[in-house]
Design an enzyme around this catalytic site. Structure first.
Site, PDB file in Angstrom:
ATOM      1  CG  ASN A  60     -33.524 -26.971  18.296  1.00 50.57           C
ATOM      2  OD1 ASN A  60     -32.331 -26.994  18.567  1.00 50.57           O
ATOM      3  ND2 ASN A  60     -34.454 -27.206  19.214  1.00 50.57           N
ATOM      4  CG  ASP A 101     -32.025 -26.361  27.005  1.00 51.17           C
ATOM      5  OD1 ASP A 101     -32.548 -25.532  26.228  1.00 51.17           O
ATOM      6  OD2 ASP A 101     -32.666 -27.230  27.613  1.00 51.17           O
TER       7      ASP A 101
HETATM    8  C1  IPE Z   1     -31.489 -29.237  22.999  1.00 47.33           C
HETATM    9  O1  IPE Z   1     -32.275 -28.264  23.595  1.00 47.33           O
HETATM   10  C2  IPE Z   1     -30.903 -28.729  21.718  1.00 47.33           C
HETATM   11  C3  IPE Z   1     -29.942 -27.635  21.855  1.00 47.33           C
HETATM   12  C4  IPE Z   1     -29.547 -27.080  22.954  1.00 47.33           C
HETATM   13  C5  IPE Z   1     -29.394 -27.176  20.620  1.00 47.33           C
HETATM   14  P1  IPE Z   1     -33.872 -28.221  23.342  1.00 47.33           P
HETATM   15  O2  IPE Z   1     -34.377 -27.086  24.136  1.00 47.33           O
HETATM   16  O3  IPE Z   1     -34.157 -28.245  21.894  1.00 47.33           O
HETATM   17  O4  IPE Z   1     -34.302 -29.613  23.962  1.00 47.33           O
HETATM   18  P2  IPE Z   1     -35.697 -30.064  24.596  1.00 47.33           P
HETATM   19  O5  IPE Z   1     -36.777 -29.668  23.644  1.00 47.33           O
HETATM   20  O6  IPE Z   1     -35.814 -29.355  25.900  1.00 47.33           O
HETATM   21  O7  IPE Z   1     -35.564 -31.546  24.781  1.00 47.33           O
HETATM   22  C1  IPE Z   2     -31.166 -23.550  23.643  1.00 46.95           C
HETATM   23  O1  IPE Z   2     -32.013 -22.721  24.343  1.00 46.95           O
HETATM   24  C2  IPE Z   2     -30.904 -23.071  22.239  1.00 46.95           C
HETATM   25  C3  IPE Z   2     -31.517 -23.912  21.202  1.00 46.95           C
HETATM   26  C4  IPE Z   2     -32.170 -25.022  21.406  1.00 46.95           C
HETATM   27  C5  IPE Z   2     -31.390 -23.466  19.840  1.00 46.95           C
HETATM   28  P1  IPE Z   2     -33.587 -22.840  24.199  1.00 46.95           P
HETATM   29  O2  IPE Z   2     -34.034 -21.937  23.110  1.00 46.95           O
HETATM   30  O3  IPE Z   2     -34.007 -24.250  24.079  1.00 46.95           O
HETATM   31  O4  IPE Z   2     -34.030 -22.239  25.591  1.00 46.95           O
HETATM   32  P2  IPE Z   2     -35.244 -22.753  26.480  1.00 46.95           P
HETATM   33  O5  IPE Z   2     -35.011 -24.194  26.756  1.00 46.95           O
HETATM   34  O6  IPE Z   2     -36.499 -22.515  25.689  1.00 46.95           O
HETATM   35  O7  IPE Z   2     -35.159 -21.920  27.710  1.00 46.95           O
HETATM   36 MG    MG Z   3     -34.477 -25.669  25.448  1.00 47.46          MG
END
Ligand code: IPE
Ligand code: IPE
Ligand code: MG
Length: 249
Positions: free
Chosen positions: A77, A29
């Site tokens: 997602n 993340d």
């Molecule tokens: C969790 O991250 C899913 C992945 C890293 C694939 P998200 O960014 O989707 O999670 P939330 O929305 O912060 O809970």
């Molecule tokens: C994790 O990074 C990747 C996925 C969830 C696909 P994010 O895209 O959630 O990155 P932040 O949390 O918005 O910084």
């Molecule tokens: Mg995220």
């Protein structure tokens, strides 16, 4: 800081190699914030995150860790803008296409976990080819969770088990935690010992809900694209300092 004996290369220094976790899982993340802080589009963060995965997977193999599982795309997602979803899928497809070329040479088994039905047929074909190559390899295994959600996985397992009961193949009273585990997408894998979440969020976000019953967690503010070997060493050293009691004393 504790460093670890490397199994195959001498890049990892010395340390308590025998007490490595068997299975590390990572919620990758912070890609979007990493990009935004640099004035870049979020997709640049996902590309940098893919690089971080390459580095960490290779390092895990080198130190002799048997299993690494990463969360790449959750069932939730899909709610992101379609352009971002498409960019993430393109990156994953590119990663798999490249990995297929070198898995054997690098002795890296790859498995994709999650519900692959919404993926394009070409993508699913890549997954099938990856799984086939993996069958011939024996050492390190990296699992990429794609369109994965812990609740979705548990519901699907429960539904298959219920159907088998109706067909008379199983009886409800035969259900044990071990049997239930065999219906999950992670069947055959040991439960994760250590789950790492970078980016400063202190939540599970639907990752390995069943399998994490006794996992140790490690949270760090580092954003995933900045997460490197040193940070992984810190997480492992932290894990090695924990007392895991599994309900005992
Ligand atoms: C969790 O991250 C899913 C992945 C890293 C694939 P998200 O960014 O989707 O999670 P939330 O929305 O912060 O809970
Ligand atoms: C994790 O990074 C990747 C996925 C969830 C696909 P994010 O895209 O959630 O990155 P932040 O949390 O918005 O910084
Ligand atoms: Mg995220």
């Amino acid at each position: 800081m504790t460093l670890f004996h490397s199994k195959k290369k001498s890049t990892a220094g010395t340390g308590d190699f025998n007490r490595l976790p068997r299975h590390i899982a990572i919620i990758m993340d912070g890609n979007g914030r990493w990009a935004q802080r640099r004035g870049l589009p979020r997709t640049a963060g996902h590309a940098a995150g893919a690089e971080a995965f390459r580095t960490i997977a290779t390092y895990c193999r080198d130190i002799g860790l048997p299993y690494l599982t990463v969360y790449a795309f959750s069932t939730e997602n899909w709610s992101r803008p379609p352009e971002e979803v498409a960019a993430i899928m393109r990156l994953l497809e590119k990663y798999l296409a490249e990995a297929i070329e070198k898995m054997e040479r690098e002795n890296m088994r790859l498995r994709i976990l999650g519900d692959l039905t919404p993926l394009a047929p070409e993508f699913r074909d890549l997954v099938t080819r990856t799984n086939r190559i993996s069958e011939t390899l024996h050492d390190f295994q990296a699992n990429i969770c794609l369109n994965y959600g812990g609740r979705d996985e548990i519901l699907k397992a429960a539904s298959v088990f219920a159907s088998e009961c109706l067909e008379g193949k199983r009886s409800p009273s035969s259900l044990t935690p071990e049997l239930f585990s065999s219906y999950l997408t992670t069947a055959g894998l040991p439960d994760p010992d250590l789950i790492i979440r970078p980016s400063g969020e202190i939540r599970v976000s639907n990752f390995l809900l069943w399998q994490s019953a006794y996992a140790e967690y490690y949270f760090t503010d580092t954003l995933w694209p900045d997460f490197g070997k040193e940070e992984l060493n810190r997480a492992i050293a932290d894990f090695q300092g924990r007392s895991r009691r599994f309900g005992g004393i």
